[in-house]
Each structure stands twice: as C-alpha cells, then as structure tokens.
Design a protein around this motif. Structure first.
Motif, PDB file in Angstrom:
ATOM      1  N   SER A 116      -2.151   2.758  -1.888  1.00 20.66           N
ATOM      2  CA  SER A 116      -1.568   3.918  -1.248  1.00 20.66           C
ATOM      3  C   SER A 116      -2.126   5.185  -1.871  1.00 20.66           C
ATOM      4  CB  SER A 116      -0.047   3.887  -1.363  1.00 20.66           C
ATOM      5  OG  SER A 116       0.316   3.658  -2.706  1.00 20.66           O
ATOM      6  N   ALA A 117      -2.471   5.117  -3.155  1.00 27.25           N
ATOM      7  CA  ALA A 117      -3.058   6.287  -3.809  1.00 27.25           C
ATOM      8  C   ALA A 117      -4.339   6.682  -3.092  1.00 27.25           C
ATOM      9  CB  ALA A 117      -3.344   5.994  -5.272  1.00 27.25           C
ATOM     10  N   LEU A 118      -5.100   5.698  -2.642  1.00 28.28           N
ATOM     11  CA  LEU A 118      -6.342   6.009  -1.945  1.00 28.28           C
ATOM     12  C   LEU A 118      -6.080   6.474  -0.520  1.00 28.28           C
ATOM     13  CD1 LEU A 118      -8.428   2.925  -3.045  1.00 28.28           C
ATOM     14  CD2 LEU A 118      -8.522   5.222  -3.976  1.00 28.28           C
ATOM     15  N   ALA A 119      -5.097   5.846   0.128  1.00 28.02           N
ATOM     16  CA  ALA A 119      -4.929   6.058   1.557  1.00 28.02           C
ATOM     17  C   ALA A 119      -4.311   7.383   1.945  1.00 28.02           C
ATOM     18  CB  ALA A 119      -4.092   4.926   2.138  1.00 28.02           C
ATOM     19  N   VAL A 120      -3.294   7.840   1.221  1.00 23.94           N
ATOM     20  CA  VAL A 120      -2.575   9.009   1.700  1.00 23.94           C
ATOM     21  C   VAL A 120      -3.048  10.317   1.096  1.00 23.94           C
ATOM     22  CG1 VAL A 120      -0.536   7.593   2.032  1.00 23.94           C
ATOM     23  CG2 VAL A 120      -0.716   8.993   0.003  1.00 23.94           C
ATOM     24  N   THR A 121      -3.944  10.265   0.090  1.00 21.87           N
ATOM     25  CA  THR A 121      -4.255  11.500  -0.630  1.00 21.87           C
ATOM     26  C   THR A 121      -5.244  12.407   0.085  1.00 21.87           C
ATOM     27  OG1 THR A 121      -5.801  10.197  -1.947  1.00 21.87           O
ATOM     28  CG2 THR A 121      -3.706  10.755  -2.957  1.00 21.87           C
ATOM     29  N   ASN A 122      -5.622  12.098   1.340  1.00 15.33           N
ATOM     30  CA  ASN A 122      -6.523  13.038   2.001  1.00 15.33           C
ATOM     31  C   ASN A 122      -5.775  14.242   2.573  1.00 15.33           C
ATOM     32  OD1 ASN A 122      -5.304  11.513   3.939  1.00 15.33           O
ATOM     33  ND2 ASN A 122      -7.134  11.087   5.124  1.00 15.33           N
ATOM     34  N   LEU A 123      -4.451  14.186   2.568  1.00 14.08           N
ATOM     35  CA  LEU A 123      -3.651  15.328   3.002  1.00 14.08           C
ATOM     36  C   LEU A 123      -2.518  15.549   2.002  1.00 14.08           C
ATOM     37  CD1 LEU A 123      -3.309  14.695   6.821  1.00 14.08           C
ATOM     38  CD2 LEU A 123      -4.474  16.592   5.743  1.00 14.08           C
ATOM     39  N   VAL A 124      -2.363  16.803   1.556  1.00 20.27           N
ATOM     40  CA  VAL A 124      -1.348  17.092   0.547  1.00 20.27           C
ATOM     41  C   VAL A 124       0.060  16.816   1.079  1.00 20.27           C
ATOM     42  CG1 VAL A 124      -0.337  18.890  -0.894  1.00 20.27           C
ATOM     43  CG2 VAL A 124      -2.801  18.779  -0.593  1.00 20.27           C
ATOM     44  N   LYS A 125       0.281  17.198   2.365  1.00 22.90           N
ATOM     45  CA  LYS A 125       1.617  17.035   2.925  1.00 22.90           C
ATOM     46  C   LYS A 125       2.031  15.559   2.940  1.00 22.90           C
ATOM     47  CE  LYS A 125       4.009  18.981   6.919  1.00 22.90           C
ATOM     48  NZ  LYS A 125       3.743  19.366   8.313  1.00 22.90           N
ATOM     49  N   ASN A 126       1.104  14.718   3.411  1.00 20.20           N
ATOM     50  CA  ASN A 126       1.417  13.293   3.470  1.00 20.20           C
ATOM     51  C   ASN A 126       1.665  12.723   2.088  1.00 20.20           C
ATOM     52  OD1 ASN A 126       0.907  13.669   6.111  1.00 20.20           O
ATOM     53  ND2 ASN A 126      -0.779  12.230   6.280  1.00 20.20           N
ATOM     54  N   THR A 127       0.884  13.226   1.119  1.00 18.58           N
ATOM     55  CA  THR A 127       1.054  12.755  -0.255  1.00 18.58           C
ATOM     56  C   THR A 127       2.446  13.069  -0.761  1.00 18.58           C
ATOM     57  OG1 THR A 127      -1.288  13.155  -0.657  1.00 18.58           O
ATOM     58  CG2 THR A 127       0.117  12.893  -2.580  1.00 18.58           C
ATOM     59  N   MET A 128       2.929  14.280  -0.454  1.00 18.89           N
ATOM     60  CA  MET A 128       4.269  14.663  -0.917  1.00 18.89           C
ATOM     61  C   MET A 128       5.330  13.761  -0.314  1.00 18.89           C
ATOM     62  SD  MET A 128       4.763  18.640  -1.327  1.00 18.89           S
ATOM     63  CE  MET A 128       5.168  18.782  -3.026  1.00 18.89           C
ATOM     64  N   VAL A 129       5.214  13.525   0.981  1.00 18.72           N
ATOM     65  CA  VAL A 129       6.217  12.687   1.642  1.00 18.72           C
ATOM     66  C   VAL A 129       6.188  11.280   1.073  1.00 18.72           C
ATOM     67  CG1 VAL A 129       6.937  11.696   3.840  1.00 18.72           C
ATOM     68  CG2 VAL A 129       6.123  14.036   3.749  1.00 18.72           C
ATOM     69  N   MET A 130       4.974  10.750   0.907  1.00 21.15           N
ATOM     70  CA  MET A 130       4.827   9.422   0.324  1.00 21.15           C
ATOM     71  C   MET A 130       5.423   9.387  -1.069  1.00 21.15           C
ATOM     72  SD  MET A 130       3.638   6.488   0.987  1.00 21.15           S
ATOM     73  CE  MET A 130       2.797   5.057   0.429  1.00 21.15           C
ATOM     74  N   GLY A 131       5.155  10.442  -1.850  1.00 27.79           N
ATOM     75  CA  GLY A 131       5.664  10.520  -3.219  1.00 27.79           C
ATOM     76  C   GLY A 131       7.178  10.508  -3.246  1.00 27.79           C
ATOM     77  N   VAL A 132       7.777  11.343  -2.402  1.00 27.78           N
ATOM     78  CA  VAL A 132       9.241  11.392  -2.365  1.00 27.78           C
ATOM     79  C   VAL A 132       9.803  10.035  -1.953  1.00 27.78           C
ATOM     80  CG1 VAL A 132      11.221  12.409  -1.189  1.00 27.78           C
ATOM     81  CG2 VAL A 132       9.344  13.861  -1.915  1.00 27.78           C
TER      82      VAL A 132
END
Lengths: 245, 212
Positions: B23-39
């Motif tokens: 998931s670290a590789l997949a979602v990090t191309n967009l900051v917004k998606n990364t935040m949602v995934m992180g939360v």
C-alpha cells in the motif's frame, strides 16, 4: 464486550482457563466453539448495523455517479469536472431526456434486470444518445453505456459502469486511454461476420473506422466486449426502427 | 509515551520492520489519498490492537489469529462503509486498497506481536504509533511523488513548477519503489550516524554506556 458482562466471577475465571487450553478438554472445545460463534455474531452484527445506517448515503452517491456518467457521455460535463450532487441533478433534469421502452429489458448498473432505458438531449435533434450495453465478460457481467451519434452513425463515447474483470488486464476497459479507442468508430455497416465493430489484436486497428484495438492479455474480456457492444447497437437500431421509442 | 515514540522511529513499521509496503507503493502518488489511507490504517490498527488486547485472556489460544483477523476485518469494513457513504470519489480512487488494509502486515503484526500480550491501553497507543509511523513515511514519499509526477499538491496546481516537465515515473509503481528505497536508505544512514556518534561520545567521556 458482551462476553464480560457476567456477574459471577467464577465463570470469568473458568473462561480464562479454557481459553488458555487448560481444564476439561471437552469443555475447552465447547468454549472455543461458543466463543467463535458469539464473537462472529457480535462483529458481524455491528458491521451490518453500520451498513444499514449509512446505506442511503451510498445509494445516493451511486445515483449521482451514474447521472454524471451520462452527462459526460452527452457532452454536458467534462471528464475532470467536479459537480455537486444538487448541480448534477438539476442539469440532468434540465438537459437530459430519459426514454424507457416498454416490453424491452436490459441489465441495470446493479446487475439486475430493468426496463430498457436510454438517454438523449432534451429539445435537440442532434441524434446524440446514450444507450445501455451489457453482456458477459471474462469473470462476470459487464454493464456499460455507449454514446452514439445517430446522424453520423458513429460512436462518440463509452463507459463501463460495472464489471468484475481482472485489474490491470480486462479491468483496463475502465481506463480513459482504452475507452478513447472506441471514439469516432462507425457502426453503420455489418461486415462478413455480422460485426459492426470489430475488436482486433492490439496495434492492428490502425486508421480503420470499424476496428478497435483490443487489450493484449485480456482476450476473454475483449471478446466479451465485442459481443455485447455489437448486440447493444443492434438492439437499439431495432428498437428505433420499430418506432418503439 | 515511549511506546508511541518507539513506533515512530526506532521500530517504524515501514522503514525498519519493512511492513505494509504494497500500500505504501500504491497510494503515495497522491497526497490526499495517502492521508485517507493513513487515517484508515491508524483507525484500524489502534482499535483492533485495543480490541484484541481487551479480549486476550478470553480468546481460546488455538483460534487466536482467526479472531484477530475477524476483528481487523470488521474495523476495515467499517472504514470502507464510511468512505462509500461520505467520500465516494476517494473510495473509488483507493479502490481495492482499503479492503487490503486487512492484509496489511502492520495491523496483524501489532495485534499478534504486541496486543495479544499487553494491556488494552498500551496496545491502543502501540497501534496508534504504528499507524502514525506508517502515515508519516507515506506522506513524506507522497510529498515528493505528487509534485514531481503530477505537478500538484493535494490536488492544487503548484504555480512555481508549472514549467517543470512532469516525471511520469513518479506516478506509476516503479516511482514508488524508488522513493521508498531512497527513504529507507536515508533513514537507516541517519540512524547509524546517530548511533555512531552516541558510541563515540560515550568513549570520549569515559562514562558508563547509557542503558537503553
């Protein structure tokens, strides 16, 4: 937690013993079975409850999303445009004509059978329509929306609103680049095999007005799409000819 | 709390324990998606660690891991239901990756590695820390990938680099690989430097080496 709402401390202590594997082996097994059943029911129930509470928001979002697909295919909305639910609904109300054909069925976006419905522009003689297409893909049902210009007998757009195809392979039918391959193709005539639109090996379509590059590695999906695309166009032409508007 | 601090750096799940990489590789191309995934991951790890810990004395030993997966799955499904209802666009963009939180090694790793044998309070903090550690690393990577790959930040165009040619590699998976590898390399180097200086400092001072 429900398991701990017991008054008798003896029972809790017994539960802990069985949990650690000690005590009467039959009781340990019984306890394990009961525990798993209870905890599954508890968490399953909690998730179901949350789902029922929030399902109406999800359905509303689905509806708006579908309307936006149609708006985009009719050229009333741009690909990247951000439109609120209210604006979507009002544009849809004002500009889109919904036609239902009694006696004809189709598969809706939820995969269920529904009355044949297609869309056009209100008060316009442009010949632009969005028609339903559906059929079996490689893994499951594929449901799509095809935008056509009946005056030029050409495809102007396509969107796949439901499919279960392999991500990265057949799933690429949802990609912008793949969908663009259908734009501008002519469905006016049937070839020797009765196909209006022919999906061919990727890279061989060239400038052909009737051939579309399929997806390499997704033969099943591609042939399914070829079938459902042609069937959908044939059906629409039949309906319009018969004046079944 | 030291439990929290530990998970943020010394035992960071991503660059030290090398967990949760897909998931670290997949979602990090967009900051917004990364935040949602992180939360989503923080929520899941903290709460499932808490729940697994609360139930640890009563969960039959033999079905321990099955119960952990059940608890984790329940929380992840709750996250998905919430996203589908209130953030449908992001839900679609994250796609399968929300569901894949269930398989994220970090969540199960903390549940079995810590929560199964520690108190609920501590386990909650541990899970929280693991999630925050993960999110921190992902956000740093995303903050490089999105501007370089798409020229935007959180969806907003960045004026200053309008002229910059987009590095398309940053948008696709290999870009994630490279960024993550560079991050791990730098982080490990920094860690070793800190250790080396600490040891050198101790030798010069002729003091008892400090016990961790």
């Amino acid at each position: 937690m429900s398991e701990q709402n017991q008054d008798n401390p003896g029972i809790l202590a017994k539960m802990r013993t069985y949990a650690s594997g000690h005590g009467n082996p039959n009781m340990v097994r019984l306890y394990t079975i009961i525990y798993v059943l209870v905890i599954t029911a508890f968490f399953g129930g909690a998730v179901s409850l949350l789902n029922s509470a929030l399902i109406k928001y999800k359905l509303e979002n689905e509806k708006v999303s579908q309307q936006q697909v149609i708006l985009k295919l009719l050229g009333l909305m741009k690909e990247d445009q951000d439109l609120s639910a209210k604006d979507t609904a009002s544009i849809f109300e004002d500009k889109v004509e919904t036609y239902t054909v009694e006696g004809r069925r189709m598969k809706g976006t939820d995969g269920k059978s529904a009355e044949y419905t297609y869309y056009g522009l209100k008060g316009s003689e442009s010949g632009l329509y969005v028609i339903p297409i559906w059929g079996d893909g490689f893994w499951g049902l594929i449901v799509g929306r095809l935008a056509i210009d009946t005056s030029k007998e050409e495809i102007t757009g396509i969107d796949f609103v439901r499919h279960e195809e392999t991500p990265g392979l057949g799933g690429r039918i949802s990609d912008e680049e793949v969908r663009q391959r259908f734009v501008g193709k002519s469905y006016a005539t049937k070839d020797a095999e009765g196909l209006r639109i022919d999906l061919v090996a990727e890279g061989t379509a060239g400038d052909s007005k009737t051939k579309v590059d399929a997806i390499t590695g997704a033969t099943g999906t591609s042939s399914g799409v070829e079938k459902l695309l042609n069937a959908g166009i044939d059906l629409f032409i039949e309906i319009r000819k018969g004046g079944e508007k | 709390m030291s439990v929290l601090k530990r998970m943020l750096w010394e035992e960071n799940p991503v660059f030290v324990q090398i967990l949760g990489i897909c998931s670290a590789l997949a979602v990090t191309n967009l900051v917004k998606n990364t935040m949602v995934m992180g939360v989503g991951l923080i929520f899941t790890t903290a709460l499932s660690s808490f729940t697994v810990s609360a139930l640890r004395s009563y969960t039959p030993r033999r079905v321990r891991m099955m119960v952990q997966i059940l608890v984790i799955a329940a929380y992840v499904i709750m996250v998905k239901i919430f996203l589908d209802a209130f953030m449908p666009d992001i839900s679609k963009q994250l796609g399968a990756y929300v569901g894949l939180i269930i398989t994220n090694c970090i969540v199960m790793g903390r549940a079995e590695g810590f929560a199964a044998s520690n108190t609920p309070g501590k386990s909650f903090i541990d899970g929280l820390g693991a999630g925050i550690g993960y999110t921190m690393v992902l956000l740093i990577i995303a903050c490089v990938r999105e501007p370089l790959g798409l020229g935007t930040f959180f969806g907003f165009r960045i004026e200053a680099i309008e002229e910059w040619t987009r590095w398309n590699v940053m948008v696709i998976a290999p870009g994630g690989f490279f960024m993550l590898a560079i991050f791990i390399w730098v982080a490990r180097y920094v860690n070793e430097e800190i250790d080396r200086r600490a040891r050198a400092g101790n030798n010069c001072d002729h003091h008892e080496p400090k016990k961790k």
